[in-house]
Design a protein around this motif. Structure first.
Motif, PDB file in Angstrom:
ATOM      1  N   ASP A  59       0.835  -1.205   0.000  1.00  0.00           N
ATOM      2  CA  ASP A  59       0.000   0.000   0.000  1.00  0.00           C
ATOM      3  C   ASP A  59       0.873   1.260   0.000  1.00  0.00           C
ATOM      4  N   PHE A  60       1.924   1.239   0.824  1.00  0.00           N
ATOM      5  CA  PHE A  60       2.841   2.375   0.883  1.00  0.00           C
ATOM      6  C   PHE A  60       3.502   2.597  -0.472  1.00  0.00           C
ATOM      7  N   ALA A  61       3.877   1.504  -1.137  1.00  0.00           N
ATOM      8  CA  ALA A  61       4.505   1.604  -2.458  1.00  0.00           C
ATOM      9  C   ALA A  61       3.560   2.271  -3.457  1.00  0.00           C
ATOM     10  N   PHE A  62       2.279   1.920  -3.411  1.00  0.00           N
ATOM     11  CA  PHE A  62       1.328   2.493  -4.355  1.00  0.00           C
ATOM     12  C   PHE A  62       1.027   3.958  -4.030  1.00  0.00           C
ATOM     13  N   VAL A  63       1.041   4.327  -2.751  1.00  0.00           N
ATOM     14  CA  VAL A  63       0.883   5.731  -2.370  1.00  0.00           C
ATOM     15  C   VAL A  63       2.050   6.561  -2.938  1.00  0.00           C
ATOM     16  N   GLU A  64       3.266   6.043  -2.777  1.00  0.00           N
ATOM     17  CA  GLU A  64       4.447   6.735  -3.329  1.00  0.00           C
ATOM     18  C   GLU A  64       4.342   6.854  -4.845  1.00  0.00           C
ATOM     19  N   GLY A  65       3.848   5.814  -5.484  1.00  0.00           N
ATOM     20  CA  GLY A  65       3.698   5.843  -6.938  1.00  0.00           C
ATOM     21  C   GLY A  65       2.694   6.887  -7.395  1.00  0.00           C
ATOM     22  N   CYS A  66       1.626   7.081  -6.619  1.00  0.00           N
ATOM     23  CA  CYS A  66       0.626   8.092  -6.965  1.00  0.00           C
ATOM     24  C   CYS A  66       1.213   9.501  -6.865  1.00  0.00           C
ATOM     25  N   MET A  67       2.090   9.734  -5.886  1.00  0.00           N
ATOM     26  CA  MET A  67       2.741  11.039  -5.781  1.00  0.00           C
ATOM     27  C   MET A  67       3.593  11.294  -7.025  1.00  0.00           C
ATOM     28  N   ALA A  68       4.308  10.286  -7.463  1.00  0.00           N
ATOM     29  CA  ALA A  68       5.137  10.440  -8.660  1.00  0.00           C
ATOM     30  C   ALA A  68       4.295  10.643  -9.906  1.00  0.00           C
ATOM     31  N   ALA A  69       3.126   9.991  -9.966  1.00  0.00           N
ATOM     32  CA  ALA A  69       2.234  10.184 -11.111  1.00  0.00           C
ATOM     33  C   ALA A  69       1.751  11.630 -11.163  1.00  0.00           C
ATOM     34  N   GLY A  70       1.428  12.198 -10.001  1.00  0.00           N
ATOM     35  CA  GLY A  70       1.049  13.607  -9.950  1.00  0.00           C
ATOM     36  C   GLY A  70       2.183  14.508 -10.395  1.00  0.00           C
ATOM     37  N   ALA A  71       3.405  14.167  -9.974  1.00  0.00           N
ATOM     38  CA  ALA A  71       4.573  14.966 -10.358  1.00  0.00           C
ATOM     39  C   ALA A  71       4.812  14.900 -11.862  1.00  0.00           C
ATOM     40  N   LEU A  72       4.527  13.757 -12.468  1.00  0.00           N
ATOM     41  CA  LEU A  72       4.681  13.642 -13.923  1.00  0.00           C
ATOM     42  C   LEU A  72       3.708  14.586 -14.618  1.00  0.00           C
ATOM     43  N   GLY A  73       2.488  14.666 -14.110  1.00  0.00           N
ATOM     44  CA  GLY A  73       1.522  15.621 -14.656  1.00  0.00           C
ATOM     45  C   GLY A  73       1.982  17.054 -14.452  1.00  0.00           C
ATOM     46  N   GLY A  74       2.566  17.327 -13.286  1.00  0.00           N
ATOM     47  CA  GLY A  74       3.087  18.656 -13.004  1.00  0.00           C
ATOM     48  C   GLY A  74       4.209  19.055 -13.949  1.00  0.00           C
ATOM     49  N   SER A  75       5.016  18.079 -14.386  1.00  0.00           N
ATOM     50  CA  SER A  75       6.107  18.355 -15.330  1.00  0.00           C
ATOM     51  C   SER A  75       5.560  18.849 -16.661  1.00  0.00           C
ATOM     52  N   ILE A  76       4.437  18.279 -17.078  1.00  0.00           N
ATOM     53  CA  ILE A  76       3.799  18.716 -18.325  1.00  0.00           C
ATOM     54  C   ILE A  76       3.269  20.139 -18.159  1.00  0.00           C
ATOM     55  N   ILE A  77       2.702  20.405 -16.995  1.00  0.00           N
ATOM     56  CA  ILE A  77       2.164  21.747 -16.725  1.00  0.00           C
ATOM     57  C   ILE A  77       3.273  22.794 -16.739  1.00  0.00           C
ATOM     58  N   VAL A 130      -6.521   4.212   2.519  1.00  0.00           N
ATOM     59  CA  VAL A 130      -5.348   4.236   1.655  1.00  0.00           C
ATOM     60  C   VAL A 130      -5.715   4.806   0.287  1.00  0.00           C
ATOM     61  N   GLU A 131      -6.890   4.444  -0.210  1.00  0.00           N
ATOM     62  CA  GLU A 131      -7.318   4.907  -1.534  1.00  0.00           C
ATOM     63  C   GLU A 131      -7.481   6.429  -1.560  1.00  0.00           C
ATOM     64  N   LEU A 132      -8.072   6.995  -0.492  1.00  0.00           N
ATOM     65  CA  LEU A 132      -8.238   8.450  -0.431  1.00  0.00           C
ATOM     66  C   LEU A 132      -6.876   9.138  -0.298  1.00  0.00           C
ATOM     67  N   ALA A 133      -5.969   8.522   0.451  1.00  0.00           N
ATOM     68  CA  ALA A 133      -4.610   9.066   0.580  1.00  0.00           C
ATOM     69  C   ALA A 133      -3.910   9.087  -0.777  1.00  0.00           C
ATOM     70  N   MET A 134      -4.152   8.070  -1.610  1.00  0.00           N
ATOM     71  CA  MET A 134      -3.553   8.030  -2.949  1.00  0.00           C
ATOM     72  C   MET A 134      -3.997   9.222  -3.789  1.00  0.00           C
ATOM     73  N   VAL A 135      -5.296   9.556  -3.728  1.00  0.00           N
ATOM     74  CA  VAL A 135      -5.816  10.691  -4.490  1.00  0.00           C
ATOM     75  C   VAL A 135      -5.181  11.990  -4.003  1.00  0.00           C
ATOM     76  N   MET A 136      -5.108  12.150  -2.681  1.00  0.00           N
ATOM     77  CA  MET A 136      -4.567  13.380  -2.096  1.00  0.00           C
ATOM     78  C   MET A 136      -3.084  13.540  -2.402  1.00  0.00           C
ATOM     79  N   ILE A 137      -2.350  12.438  -2.346  1.00  0.00           N
ATOM     80  CA  ILE A 137      -0.913  12.525  -2.586  1.00  0.00           C
ATOM     81  C   ILE A 137      -0.628  12.734  -4.075  1.00  0.00           C
ATOM     82  N   PHE A 138      -1.543  12.302  -4.942  1.00  0.00           N
ATOM     83  CA  PHE A 138      -1.424  12.601  -6.372  1.00  0.00           C
ATOM     84  C   PHE A 138      -1.488  14.115  -6.592  1.00  0.00           C
ATOM     85  N   LEU A 139      -2.436  14.781  -5.930  1.00  0.00           N
ATOM     86  CA  LEU A 139      -2.560  16.236  -6.034  1.00  0.00           C
ATOM     87  C   LEU A 139      -1.313  16.923  -5.499  1.00  0.00           C
TER      88      LEU A 139
END
Length: 398
Positions: free
Chosen positions: A253-271, A305-314
């Motif tokens: 679960d922790f690994a997937f939370v970290e992955g969601c943060m990186a996915a958000g950062a990838l979107g931020g790179s495009i922005i 954990v699922e809600l934390a994934m959304v928040m950490i993506f942002l």
């Protein structure tokens, strides 16, 4: 873009993506291993601190070495040292030496090598590419880290379902060796600048004097120090504690939370690439600071954990706005002969303060709720962005 520049960009991107994917896996494995061995947030915070202390102790001198030595060879040496050091962790575990303080020592040594790598890399980039392409080059290169920090944790989450955590350290070591191999194919500048014949201490003083004379850059680095005292401890220590203790999650679960943060950062790179030329780098940096902080405070309301994934993506969206703009500001506004020392100061601000912040969060979460820590620290970090936007000399940095 010339053929050699395209080739160098591809090789740098791949080398960074692979080695940083290993970094993401290593950080996840290290903190979860210590938390699982000790069941102590305080000790986990101390171990995290040890992994970042070298930037506090040696960070400024690493910049001097970068300005005096061949930056490319320094990068190769650093990658090799990190690979060999991280290999020692699974070896001692396999031989039954489950001593958390021995692991702490290896984490410290590995970080010593990394402290050499970062200023060398950031100083090497302007030697490979023309100034008018620096912002776009940085925006492209920073995506390597975000892709890595997205793929690495997801990959680790899958591996942890079939392998023990010890094997993750082997993958990290392999990533450094593969990254090193890719760097060897880079077309290097024909002429490396020759350093002036001064002592290391004299050159350090010159770098500090230059920084003090450049008020916008000086205050940007000071705010970086303050902001990272808020941000980095929760990122390193707070997230595993949140997932394990507050949300009753697993290592996967922790690994997937970290992955969601990186996915958000990838979107931020495009922005941030789209914002280049429309807003000044100073404004982009300030907005990033605000987003980085305020989105952390959202985790106070995470109930799963699922809600934390959304928040950490942002939360992840704000990260490249800070990194790309800050790096570009230094590369565009200062002479290359100072870049090693200036980027070592940034590295000190980012990684060095992580040591202090991690220890404080480890202690803090043993006293109060980890969610309350995220709320308070998020608001404090957001204020750094608001203050930066209110200062014209920072806001107007191109």
């Amino acid at each position: 873009m010339k053929h050699a520049q395209k080739k160098n960009l591809i090789l740098l991107w791949l080398a960074q993506a692979i080695s940083q994917a290993g970094d993401a896996i290593y950080q996840l494995a290290l903190l979860w291993l210590v938390l699982d061995m000790t069941h102590s947030t305080v000790i986990t915070g101390i171990i995290a601190m040890s992994a970042y202390l070298p930037a506090l102790i040696f960070g400024l001198y690493a910049g001097v070495f970068s300005d005096r030595m061949n930056r490319f060879k320094l990068m190769i040496f650093s990658n090799a040292g990190q690979a060999l050091t991280v290999l020692l962790i699974p070896l001692v575990l396999w031989y039954g030496h489950e001593n958390v303080w021995l692991i702490c020592g290896f984490a410290f040594i590995r970080s010593c090598f990394n402290t050499l790598f970062q200023p060398a890399l950031q100083s090497f980039i302007p030697m490979l590419f023309p100034p008018e392409r620096i912002v776009k080059i940085n925006a492209i290169l920073v995506t390597s880290g975000h892709v890595a920090w997205m793929i690495g944790p997801f990959f680790a989450g899958i591996l942890l379902s079939i392998l023990s955590i010890k094997y993750l350290f082997l993958i990290d070591a392999a990533s450094f060796l593969l990254g090193l191999a890719l760097l060897l194919f880079i077309t290097q500048p024909i002429h490396f600048s020759q350093p002036e014949d001064h002592s290391h201490w004299s050159e350090l003083k010159q770098g500090l004097s230059y920084l003090f004379s450049q008020k916008p850059i000086f205050w940007m680095i000071i705010i970086t120090f303050i902001n990272n005292l808020f941000i980095m401890g929760p990122a390193i220590v707070g997230l595993p504690v949140l997932v394990k203790t507050a949300l009753n999650g697993t290592a996967s679960d922790f690994a997937f939370v970290e992955g969601c943060m990186a996915a958000g950062a990838l979107g931020g790179s495009i922005i941030v690439a789209q914002l280049n030329g429309k807003l000044s780098n100073g404004i982009i940096w300030s907005i990033g600071l605000f987003l980085d902080g305020i989105t952390y405070s959202f985790l106070y309301w995470a109930s799963s954990v699922e809600l934390a994934m959304v928040m950490i993506f942002l939360h992840g969206i704000g990260i490249p706005l800070i990194m790309v703009s800050r790096t570009s500001i230094i590369q565009l506004h200062t002479p290359n002969r100072y870049h090693g020392r200036l980027f070592s100061m940034v590295h000190l601000g980012v990684v060095g303060t992580t040591a202090v912040s991690s220890a404080l969060v480890g202690i803090g979460t043993s006293i109060i709720s980890v969610k309350l820590v995220f709320l308070g620290i998020g608001v404090g970090a957001a204020l750094c962005g608001i203050i930066s936007l209110m200062i014209p000399m920072l806001r107007n940095l191109r």
